[in-house]
Scaffold this active site. Structure first.
Site, short mmCIF file in Angstrom:
data_model
loop_
_atom_site.label_atom_id
_atom_site.label_comp_id
_atom_site.label_asym_id
_atom_site.label_seq_id
_atom_site.Cartn_x
_atom_site.Cartn_y
_atom_site.Cartn_z
N LYS A 68 0.84 -1.20 0.00
CA LYS A 68 0.00 0.00 0.00
C LYS A 68 0.88 1.26 0.00
CE LYS A 68 -3.34 2.39 2.89
NZ LYS A 68 -4.30 2.36 3.99
N GLU B 165 10.58 -4.63 4.47
CA GLU B 165 10.65 -6.05 4.12
C GLU B 165 10.33 -6.24 2.63
OE1 GLU B 165 9.00 -4.82 6.72
OE2 GLU B 165 9.07 -6.17 8.46
N GLY C 133 -4.77 -1.79 4.90
CA GLY C 133 -4.01 -2.94 4.40
C GLY C 133 -4.70 -4.27 4.65
N ARG C 134 -5.20 -4.48 5.86
CA ARG C 134 -5.80 -5.77 6.21
C ARG C 134 -7.21 -5.93 5.64
NH1 ARG C 134 -4.65 -2.46 10.26
NH2 ARG C 134 -6.28 -1.59 11.57
N GLU D 136 -4.84 -6.55 14.77
CA GLU D 136 -4.32 -5.24 14.37
C GLU D 136 -5.45 -4.20 14.43
OE1 GLU D 136 -2.54 -4.24 10.33
OE2 GLU D 136 -0.70 -4.64 11.41
N HIS E 118 -5.36 -33.29 17.25
CA HIS E 118 -4.26 -34.16 17.67
C HIS E 118 -3.06 -33.35 18.16
CE1 HIS E 118 -6.34 -37.72 16.19
NE2 HIS E 118 -6.83 -36.88 15.28
N LYS F 118 9.24 -0.79 14.27
CA LYS F 118 9.82 -0.44 12.96
C LYS F 118 10.92 0.59 13.13
CE LYS F 118 5.69 -0.94 10.04
NZ LYS F 118 4.70 -0.22 9.25
O1 F6P Z 1 3.12 -2.53 9.72
C1 F6P Z 1 1.84 -2.98 9.61
C2 F6P Z 1 1.32 -2.75 8.23
O2 F6P Z 1 1.21 -1.41 7.98
C3 F6P Z 1 0.01 -3.47 7.99
O3 F6P Z 1 -1.07 -2.77 8.47
C4 F6P Z 1 0.05 -3.65 6.53
O4 F6P Z 1 -0.89 -4.58 6.07
C5 F6P Z 1 1.48 -4.07 6.32
O5 F6P Z 1 2.20 -3.31 7.27
C6 F6P Z 1 2.04 -3.87 4.95
O6 F6P Z 1 1.99 -2.53 4.56
P1 F6P Z 1 2.18 -2.11 3.07
O7 F6P Z 1 1.10 -2.71 2.27
O8 F6P Z 1 2.15 -0.62 3.05
O9 F6P Z 1 3.52 -2.64 2.60
#
Ligand code: F6P
Length: 535
Positions: A196, A202, A254-255, A340, A371, A500
């Site tokens: 987003k 990452e 995002g979620r 979240e 199990h 972060k």
């Molecule tokens: O750090 C949490 C978060 O912002 C989530 O809410 C989101 O889904 C994820 O990181 C990834 O964010 P992005 O889509 O901006 O890479």
């Protein structure tokens, strides 16, 4: 908090104190219609919450709580594009992404639906083109909401998958990208960078590694990279041309983003038609959520049962137990969605919440969980409300007997949780085995099940795209209702920021280019350990 809202919380606490030791089974004796009375359905999806300690008085009090919290008005505000994410100054309109034929939705006086639908069309055209091209593999690089939704849905809908293979890379651990790309052909792989913000460390690290891999392997990143993001500027900086950028607005959290561009990998996998069916399922749940009143309303009742178990009964965790192997990633998806969204300690106005936030959500598919961890669910000292999900039929007609066994197991678990096994029953079983005296007592005690443990069952005809859309939207709205009742903002996530920031500051320290001085003793020692032990 208003006085009425406070009164409703108090009323529920009192009801709990009065009824907490009551046998749930007795509720079925006093109401032969209980299973029907304490369930709700929408488009063939059934939510059965009869195996709980909720009676009509408690349910009325829960509904009064929702009314006092103004859930209906807040729901209407959300659907209409009001700025309900107040700490970020944003509307919350993931519902617009699946609004395939509804009325205009205005943000700042502009209808957002034409743009949403145009993007969907563009995604469809692109997905069609990829599906008939030489692309054999699609790698979605994203994390959190830019990974969990499509990864969960691709697995869930594998019987409908007729496009290129789809893979997911999320962790910055080099093992993830390395294991995923190994064996893929750089010339026939499409990389989708899903973020987003297009700043997530990452994702950007993995995207750069994948680009280098593609160049090394003779692929063409200029043609084989696409981007899903709200930032045209950042995707351009990364070198992805606008025709392969699929954008969305900041009013999609995002979620909550699997319904739009973030779902592109799913759309490529299952095709445009099936993807639309997925949206239709969610849209049907949206329409139901807005139209169904009181006890008829699935998301509302699901949320109220959640509030009852967590904030009133004090059960701090909730197990999601899909009896559907392909929903293996659903617990992780719901973990982000619920934790979240509703894992907050302050109310919207910045004051302390005054009660527990949303629960810890966890789980794994049945029957595997039976199990592994069900021992604690049945005999542990904590009560864990369970949510079972089960389809009436599977996708393997030749293996119908497997499915019947699966259903029997699912129903047996909720029955066992409620019914339990008494000491007398355990004693007579031990006597049948020839035991007596102290040894009989000792062995019997280990075989007692307290029972009276609550569960909810969600049943649906078959896990198809429409049903998956319904399930996800049901939980999204449940989170919304719980958030409104708790008075918090379900749509920000400030709790992820501190880690972060510290990680960014620690990177040069770990690399050894900056001093560890000033860090706490434990962090200094751990940095030292890592530096001493790496080659
Ligand atoms: O750090 C949490 C978060 O912002 C989530 O809410 C989101 O889904 C994820 O990181 C990834 O964010 P992005 O889509 O901006 O890479």
């Amino acid at each position: 908090m208003t006085d009425t809202l406070n009164d409703q919380w108090q009323a529920l606490k009192t009801l709990h104190a009065t009824h907490k030791n009551r046998e749930m089974l007795s509720l079925f004796d006093s109401d032969t219609q209980r299973a029907a009375d304490f369930s709700a359905d929408s488009h063939d999806m059934l939510l059965d919450y009869s195996k709980t300690n909720i009676d009509s008085g408690i349910r009325d009090a829960l509904l009064a709580l929702a009314q006092a919290a103004d859930v209906t008005a807040k729901r209407d505000q959300m659907f209409a594009g009001a700025v309900i994410n107040e700490t970020e100054g944003r509307a919350v309109l993931h519902t617009a992404l699946r609004n395939l034929d509804g009325d205009p939705v205005l943000v700042d006086g502009m209808d957002v639906l034409p743009e949403v639908r145009a993007t969907l069309e563009r995604m469809g055209d692109y997905a069609d083109a990829v599906r008939v091209s030489d692309i054999t593999d699609v790698v979605n690089i994203g994390i959190g909401g830019s990974d969990l939704g499509p990864a969960m849905a691709v697995q869930a809908l594998s019987p409908y998958h007729d496009g290129p293979r789809v893979h997911f890379v999320s962790n910055v651990d080099g093992a993830d990208v390395s294991d995923t790309l190994r064996g893929l052909d750089a010339k026939t792989t499409l990389v989708i960078v899903a973020s987003k913000t297009f700043t997530t460390i990452e994702t950007m690290t993995n995207a750069r590694t994948a680009r280098a891999w593609m160049l090394d392997g003779g692929g063409d990143p200029n043609a084989q990279f696409a981007a899903l993001s709200t930032s045209d500027e950042k995707t351009a900086e990364f070198g992805i041309p606008p025709e392969r950028v699929f954008g969305f607005e900041d009013w999609v959290g995002g979620r909550y983003s699997v319904w739009g561009p973030i779902g592109l990998s799913l759309m490529i996998g299952i095709g445009r038609r099936a993807f639309y069916a997925f949206l239709r399922g969610a849209q049907a749940m949206d329409v139901h959520f807005c139209a169904a009143t009181g006890v008829e309303n699935l998301p509302l009742m699901h949320a109220l049962v959640g509030i009852w178990h967590n904030q009133i009964c004090g059960h701090g965790t909730r197990a999601v137990l899909p009896y559907d192997q392909r929903l293996g990633k659903l617990p992780a998806y719901f973990q982000q969605l619920e934790m979240e969204s509703n894992g907050k300690s302050v109310a919207m106005d910045g004051t302390a919440l005054g009660r527990h936030s949303g629960p810890v959500v966890w789980g794994a598919p049945g029957t595997n969980g039976q199990h592994a961890f069900y021992q604690l669910i049945h005999q542990g000292t904590r009560v864990i409300p369970c949510e079972f999900l089960i389809a009436a039929e599977g996708h393997e007609p030749d293996l119908a007997h497997h499915h019947q066994l699966l259903v029997a197991n699912c129903l047996a678990q909720s029955e066992a949780l409620m019914r339990g096994r008494s000491m007398d029953d355990a004693r007579s079983r031990m006597a049948d085995k020839g035991l007596s005296g102290a040894e009989l007592e000792r062995q019997a005690a280990h075989r007692v099940f307290a029972g009276n443990r609550p569960s909810v069952t969600i049943a649906y005809p078959k896990l198809d795209p429409f049903v998956l859309g319904q399930i996800i939207a049901l939980y999204e709205h449940r989170v919304f209702v719980e958030g409104v009742i708790l008075g918090l903002n379900s749509y920000d996530q400030w709790g992820v920021e501190l880690g972060k920031e510290l990680a960014t500051a620690l990177q040069p320290v770990v690399e050894g280019t900056e001093s560890v001085e000033g860090k706490d003793g434990s962090t200094q020692a751990l940095v030292g350990f890592v530096q001493r032990h790496r080659t």
